[in-house]
Design a protein around this motif. Structure first.
Motif, mmCIF file in Angstrom:
data_model
loop_
_atom_site.group_PDB
_atom_site.id
_atom_site.type_symbol
_atom_site.label_atom_id
_atom_site.label_comp_id
_atom_site.label_asym_id
_atom_site.label_seq_id
_atom_site.Cartn_x
_atom_site.Cartn_y
_atom_site.Cartn_z
ATOM 1 N N LEU A 171 45.224 52.100 51.186
ATOM 2 C CA LEU A 171 44.740 50.839 51.851
ATOM 3 C C LEU A 171 44.294 49.806 50.856
ATOM 4 O O LEU A 171 43.855 50.007 49.785
ATOM 5 N N LEU A 172 44.657 48.542 50.946
ATOM 6 C CA LEU A 172 44.147 47.717 50.137
ATOM 7 C C LEU A 172 42.706 47.186 50.517
ATOM 8 O O LEU A 172 42.336 47.065 51.810
ATOM 9 N N SER A 173 42.162 46.542 49.504
ATOM 10 C CA SER A 173 40.634 46.160 49.778
ATOM 11 C C SER A 173 40.477 44.547 49.461
ATOM 12 O O SER A 173 41.181 44.113 48.394
ATOM 13 N N ARG A 174 39.502 43.751 50.073
ATOM 14 C CA ARG A 174 39.516 42.331 49.881
ATOM 15 C C ARG A 174 37.925 42.341 48.720
ATOM 16 O O ARG A 174 37.718 41.362 48.360
ATOM 17 N N GLU A 175 37.568 43.539 48.372
ATOM 18 C CA GLU A 175 36.197 43.635 47.582
ATOM 19 C C GLU A 175 36.225 44.375 46.490
ATOM 20 O O GLU A 175 35.915 44.220 45.308
ATOM 21 N N GLU A 176 37.155 45.458 46.418
ATOM 22 C CA GLU A 176 37.396 46.302 45.274
ATOM 23 C C GLU A 176 37.839 45.763 44.022
ATOM 24 O O GLU A 176 38.679 45.043 44.002
#
Length: 495
Positions: A171-176
């Motif tokens: 899963l890709l993240s917008r925050e990590e």
């Protein structure tokens, strides 16, 4: 850091730590696997992890983050894969050859597992999402697959794999941003280090897989970046390179005060940590680099006067097909502005030969732009179509392979000529050099880089790694400067 290419590329002139090669070597070293070594031996750890990394410096920085996470779980690092309980390969999806190399290595690890059944093998990074089903189910080469935004889940995934399940998190993240994790420095010379300031990319260049493999752009807080840089300086490091797919678009808004920090402001903050801490950055995008950044570089002597400014093509028509969002003329204006504000600035670039529909006239425009810009160094590639990119969906890869090879060779020859010319201009000058360590060719010599990112080799004498010295340039090749330390040396800063 370019995101295209095929077969081989050449690094001419200035040696960059990301991919250090001489101008006469045809080898794709940055895509070779590197078994990462820890700063300190881990003989007391009960479990051992072997990490092999491919691709750009962002990947190597990610491996340092992974090493830090695993260290908290009691893993030590080993350079002997046969001794490992956990084998991880951090992958690159930039071109087909890199994927072929990774698959070959996984086959070798599979054979090794026949004599060590409890060994776990995992794939990390940019290949994870696209090839997870094939690697896990069809070829059964790995036990776990972990995407670049899912490294925090590694302990849980390892436990899942140990129970006999196939463990996956892509899963890709917008925050990590992994801002709170202090990387374990691997293959470190103890003098120079990379610091990630942001992750992902919002630029949808049609040839590039990065937005699909690393997700959308997000920046780390300046406080976390400054803390990491300060810690490095206290540990004896004397140079940091701020890393991002597009550092000029760094932008952080404080959630409490709503105050914004731009890249120019961040650059100034890092430079103010200590005048003896050199600061570099990579990579810049021509559409985003600003006068504010250039003036900040001019104000601080410890911000190195070197910019990597990828052009990709000298043809406006091809640039539009690439969705680079600037024209040939616009790019040249940026270069002109750099020369005005930073007259002694080193300049490097990325160039792709044989992009879709490229004509001979387009190719000639690239060669003429190189003459105008007089690059110190370039990363040069043949275009190869990557699955999932916009170019793969929109255009036909219609330039014949032999034409691509010939055009790339002409670009390489042009850059070799420019590189040698620029190196010859250095002869007779005195340059400040940060000693990085012994020369690869002789244990009687040290090597280090100038402000402009040119590698210099000179006799060791009584000088020490991590020391700044003034070196008079006495000779050169197209890739390396040769010199002698002058008596007036810059005092070593003791932390």
């Amino acid at each position: 850091m370019s995101h295209a290419g095929d077969l081989l590329f050449l690094l001419c002139s200035t040696q960059s730590r990301m991919n250090q090669l001489g101008a006469t070597k045809w080898i794709d070293e940055s895509r070779q696997g590197t078994a990462l070594q820890p700063e300190e031996p881990s003989a007391t750890s009960s479990r051992k992890c072997y990490i092999e990394s491919y691709g750009c410096q962002m990947n190597f920085n990610d491996s340092e983050i992974v090493a830090a996470i695993l260290k908290e779980q009691g893993y030590g690092l080993t350079t002997d894969v046969a001794q490992a309980d956990l084998v991880l390969i951090n992958t690159c999806a930039i071109r087909e050859k890199a994927e072929q190399t990774v698959r070959k290595r996984l086959q070798e690890f599979k054979s090794l597992k026949q004599n060590k059944a409890d060994m776990l093998v995992g794939v990390l990074g940019c290949m994870a999402e696209r090839l997870r089903h094939r690697l896990l189910e069809e070829e059964k080469l790995v036990d776990l697959v972990v995407g670049p935004d899912a490294y925090r889940s590694l302990p849980a995934l390892i436990a899942e794999a140990e129970s006999g399940q196939k463990a996956v998190n892509v899963l890709l993240s917008r925050e990590e941003t992994y801002a709170d994790i202090s990387p374990v420095r691997l293959n470190s010379n103890g003098v120079t280090a990379f610091v990630s300031i942001m992750r992902g990319c919002n630029n949808m260049c049609t040839f590039c897989v990065v937005p699909f493999t690393r997700g959308r752009e997000r920046s780390r807080s300046p406080q976390s970046i400054l803390r990491e840089c300060e810690e490095l300086f206290e540990q004896g490091y004397r140079e940091v390179t701020l890393l991002g797919q597009n550092v000029d678009s760094y932008y952080w808004i404080d959630p409490q005060t709503q105050q914004a920090t731009t890249f120019a402001q961040l650059l100034e903050m890092v430079a103010q940590i200590n005048p003896w801490l050199r600061v570099r950055f990579s990579t810049s995008h021509p559409k985003d680099i600003t006068d504010e950044v250039l003036y900040t570089m001019a104000r601080y002597p410890n911000i190195c006067k070197y910019i990597h400014l990828p052009v990709q093509s000298g043809s406006t028509r091809i640039l539009q097909l690439m969705n680079r969002t600037y024209t040939r003329e616009g790019y040249l204006k940026k270069v002109e502005r750099i020369r005005e504000i930073l007259p002694d600035c080193g300049l490097s670039t990325d160039i792709i030969a044989g992009f879709c529909t490229e004509t001979e006239a387009d190719h000639q425009e690239t060669l003429s732009l190189m003459d105008i810009c007089e690059y110190d160094m370039a990363y040069m590639f043949m275009y190869s179509e990557r699955p999932g990119t916009l170019a793969a969906r929109r255009y036909t890869d219609d330039v014949p392979l032999e034409v691509k090879k010939r055009r790339l060779q002409e670009i390489v020859e042009k850059e070799r000529t420019l590189a040698l010319k620029n190196m010859q201009k250095e002869v007779g000058k005195v340059r400040t050099v940060l000693i990085e360590g012994p020369s690869k060719r002789s244990d009687q010599d040290f090597c280090g880089r100038t402000d402009q990112n040119k590698m210099v080799v000179f006799p060791k004498k009584h000088y020490r790694k991590g020391q700044y010295v003034n070196v008079r340039i006495t000779g050169c090749t197209a890739a390396t400067l040769l010199g002698e330390v002058v008596e007036e040396t810059i005092p070593e800063m003791v932390a």
